[in-house]
Design a protein around this motif. Structure first.
Motif, short mmCIF file in Angstrom:
data_model
loop_
_atom_site.label_atom_id
_atom_site.label_comp_id
_atom_site.label_asym_id
_atom_site.label_seq_id
_atom_site.Cartn_x
_atom_site.Cartn_y
_atom_site.Cartn_z
N HIS A 113 0.84 -1.21 0.00
CA HIS A 113 0.00 0.00 0.00
C HIS A 113 0.87 1.26 0.00
O HIS A 113 0.58 2.23 -0.71
CB HIS A 113 -0.90 -0.03 1.23
N ASP A 124 4.03 1.52 -1.10
CA ASP A 124 4.68 1.63 -2.41
C ASP A 124 3.72 2.25 -3.43
O ASP A 124 4.10 3.10 -4.24
CB ASP A 124 5.14 0.26 -2.91
N ASP A 125 2.47 1.83 -3.40
CA ASP A 125 1.47 2.35 -4.32
C ASP A 125 1.23 3.84 -4.08
O ASP A 125 1.13 4.63 -5.02
CB ASP A 125 0.16 1.58 -4.16
N ARG A 149 1.90 6.96 -6.74
CA ARG A 149 0.67 7.51 -7.30
C ARG A 149 0.84 9.00 -7.59
O ARG A 149 1.34 9.75 -6.78
CB ARG A 149 -0.49 7.30 -6.34
#
Length: 711
Positions: free
Chosen positions: A46, A48-49, A53
């Protein structure tokens, strides 16, 4: 592949390793570890995302950074508490499934509760159940972890029934075993061995100030820190991010000693500091040489002198001023000046109020003009009136806390005017040749002044922000005009919008950031004060300034007040504005053996007959020893040779060097700390009367095993 057992028990505890006793624990520990591993992996993905983003605007970036910061803190917390997250288990009397209690709550992928958070209502019986009030439990098990393995555990029966399968009842409790262990340079959390009286205070309501009164060794500091962690979890205001918790300790050694406790409880949302840390000058402030001066600076009269001291720099001009504008002229006479100055909100800090003065001036001038394009235009025009700006700067100058307090100490007439109740001798005591060499007694007054004055650089920063925004807006105007002029689309979208939407969108991103306020300036949703008996009136004002809600936990002992504490907590706190308080009393001494308390109690009761001297829970069989000061090195060498673990303190000899396991401290710096061995040097040299008795009492009660007094 066979997983390593969570249990590593010595040969003398082999009976506790029987499968029927620990098999259920092994299964639950593996499930908890697997769930934590899954949570960590999911959180890492989560995070890393979130980091990769893209966000479209400034607000999106701010939200992403907040989200990333929260995820990182949660990840640090999870990585720090693997298997030893488990504190113990409860067996219900109705034969239901065992309930495991831990530092944090853990669920598996299906949502099944594997571990309940120690702060949750479901965990409360683990700490509060007794044989007389078992709270629906038949037994309780407590674990002792070391190096990621269970080294021992204790089963306590809470009924008079027969022993149940999976229990190995212990004659010696987990609490007494923990108390007898050697101390380390850092305090650890004591969740496994929290006593019922301590847990009740930790979970007490927070709507009103709570005073926790307890003698040496009653666990006041433990209660203070665990209560901070409990409140962060339990209080909706704190859970929803509308405030922080501040813990104020007595000195730097205390902060070092307790540094590991809150992170080990899974909390990093608590700030810890000393009173000196609240003021920039605190780092270099020395001790006040004269006790009479220190006592005088701590009185309410000095705090009250600040308002008239500032008010002398807020007097309206008396000479009229003609304000010329493109729409006509207006006269600001003495009456209008008084009206303008009187309109400033009393809650506005002095250095931030000139903007309010300009707003009021614009209103006064506009009222005399027949026509004008609006108050904003009038105000901007008045900013260009250099003479008017000079008048404002003279009548309402920017002030600094250090200059104003220095002037009070340097100019007797100024001090007499601001504190008329002071006598001539008191005024003389406060005069100094070098008034800006600050002592710790000056810090509360500097803090009060800084709060009343506000940041003297704020106005200049606002001016730079306005200038930067004007420059940015002008550039945007040129850009928009260029875009409109070059628009070759069939619909002429830019011309149809007249550039307004684009202009506003670009202006929204043209904000110049302003530096954040001091991280310790508050306000805080809850403040915990340890050793609260030491605070004078001016220091109490520092605390209350940062906690306007008055949601406070105040931990202390009247008998350990260095300069005496003759009145009750209720009367003392009423004098600083805390008129309705709750009070809890701790009476059991978990730290100091009976042999030492029997020597220490007469010392304090001779000076303070109603001292709250606690009852020691344990005895060591080691009497207090006495000797000569020349024997210090021999005493320390013998103790270090006999004890591979533990810490010692030499109290009262400022020349003795500190080392990895031996600290050299004054009684004041020993407060809140504990050591296996205390060597008290020249006890009678610590002073006479109440202050000397308190110093000796504090020093003697730091010991958890041995006390040696050398005269």
């Amino acid at each position: 592949m066979t997983q390593e057992s969570a249990f590593d028990l010595t040969a003398e505890r082999a009976h506790k390793a029987a499968p029927e006793r620990i098999a259920a624990d092994e299964t639950r520990f593996r499930a908890i570890a697997d769930a934590l591993d899954a949570d960590i992996a999911a959180l890492e993905a989560h995070l890393d995302d979130a980091l990769t983003r893209r966000t479209g605007d400034a607000q999106g970036r701010v939200e992403r950074e907040a989200h990333v910061d929260h995820a990182r803190r949660r990840l640090r917390s999870l990585r720090g508490i693997r298997r030893d997250v488990v504190l113990g288990r409860m067996l219900p009397a109705d034969g239901g499934e065992a309930v495991y209690v831990g530092r944090q709550g853990v669920r598996d992928a299906a949502g099944r509760v594997l571990l309940v958070d120690w702060r949750s209502p479901a965990a409360e019986p683990f700490f509060s159940a007794t044989r007389s009030r078992p709270h629906g439990l038949v037994s309780r098990r407590r674990y002792r972890w070391a190096g990621g393995r269970v080294r021992d555990y204790w089963d306590e029966s809470l009924t008079d029934g027969p022993e149940r399968a999976g229990e190995s009842l212990d004659e010696e409790s987990a609490l007494l075993t923990a108390l007898a262990r050697a101390r380390s340079p850092r305090m650890q959390d004591v969740l496994t061995t929290l006593a019922a009286d301590q847990d009740a205070i930790i979970r007490a309501g927070a709507a009103r100030p709570l005073v926790v009164d307890g003698g040496p060794g009653t666990g006041k500091t433990v209660v203070a820190l665990h209560r901070a962690a409990y409140l962060l979890h339990h209080d909706p205001r704190l859970r929803e991010g509308r405030g922080e918790v501040l813990v104020v300790g007595p000195h730097r050694p205390y902060l070092h000693y307790v540094a590991d406790v809150l992170p080990h409880l899974g909390e990093d949302g608590v700030r810890t500091c000393t009173l000196a840390d609240l003021v920039p000058e605190g780092a270099a402030a020395g001790a006040e040489a004269d006790p009479a001066v220190a006592a005088l600076k701590g009185r309410q009269v000095m705090v009250e002198a600040i308002e008239p001291a500032v008010a002398l720099y807020e007097e309206p001009p008396t000479a009229p001023h003609e304000a010329r504008t493109p729409w006509g002229s207006a006269i600001v006479d003495a009456g209008l000046w008084a009206e303008v100055f009187g309109a400033v909100d009393p809650g506005t800090p002095h250095n931030l109020a000139r903007e309010e003065l300009r707003e009021e001036l614009a209103e006064v001038v506009a009222a005399q003009l027949e026509e004008h394009p609006g108050i904003d235009a009038v105000r901007e025009e008045l900013r260009r009136d250099e003479e008017l700006e000079r008048i404002l700067r003279r009548a309402w100058p920017l002030l600094t806390a250090t200059d104003l307090l220095g002037d009070l100490y340097e100019v007797p007439a100024y001090l007499r005017r601001c504190a008329p109740s002071l006598g001539e001798e008191q005024v003389r005591l406060l005069q100094r040749v070098r008034p800006r060499e600050w002592t710790v007694s000056d810090l509360p007054l500097l803090d009060a002044l800084r709060h009343r004055l506000g940041d003297p650089g704020a106005e200049e920063r606002r001016r730079r922000v306005r200038a930067a925004q004007r420059e940015t807006v002008e550039e945007i105007d040129l850009l928009v005009e260029d875009l409109i002029a070059s628009d070759s689309s069939a619909m002429q979208e830019m011309s149809m919008l007249r550039g307004d939407d684009l202009r506003h969108a670009l202006e929204d991103r043209a904000t110049v950031p302003v530096p954040p306020p001091d991280a310790l300036a508050g306000p805080f949703a809850h403040v915990v004060v340890d050793e609260a008996q030491e605070l004078d009136d001016a220091q109490w004002a520092m605390i209350l300034r940062r906690c306007p809600s008055r949601r406070l936990t105040l931990v202390g002992d009247r008998a350990q007040a260095a300069h005496g504490f003759a009145e009750s907590w209720e009367r003392r706190l009423a004098r600083v504005g805390l008129e309705r308080i709750d009070r809890a009393t701790l009476t059991l001494n978990y730290r100091t053996p009976r042999e030492i308390m029997e020597e220490a109690a007469p010392v304090i009761r001779a000076a303070l007959p109603d001292a709250n001297v606690p009852t020691s829970l344990r005895t060591t069989g080691t009497p207090v020893r006495r000797g000569r000061v020349e024997e210090l090195q021999e005493v320390l060498a013998a103790w270090l040779a006999a004890h591979e673990e533990g810490t010692a303190a030499v109290i009262g000899d400022g020349t003795h060097p500190s080392g990895p396991r031996v600290r050299s401290l004054t009684p004041a710096l020993a407060k809140g700390l504990e050591f296996d061995l205390v060597v008290l040097m020249a006890p009678e040299a610590l002073g006479e009367g109440l202050e000397g008795a308190v110093a000796r009492y504090v020093a003697m009660t730091r010991a958890t095993a041995e006390l040696v007094m050398l005269a």
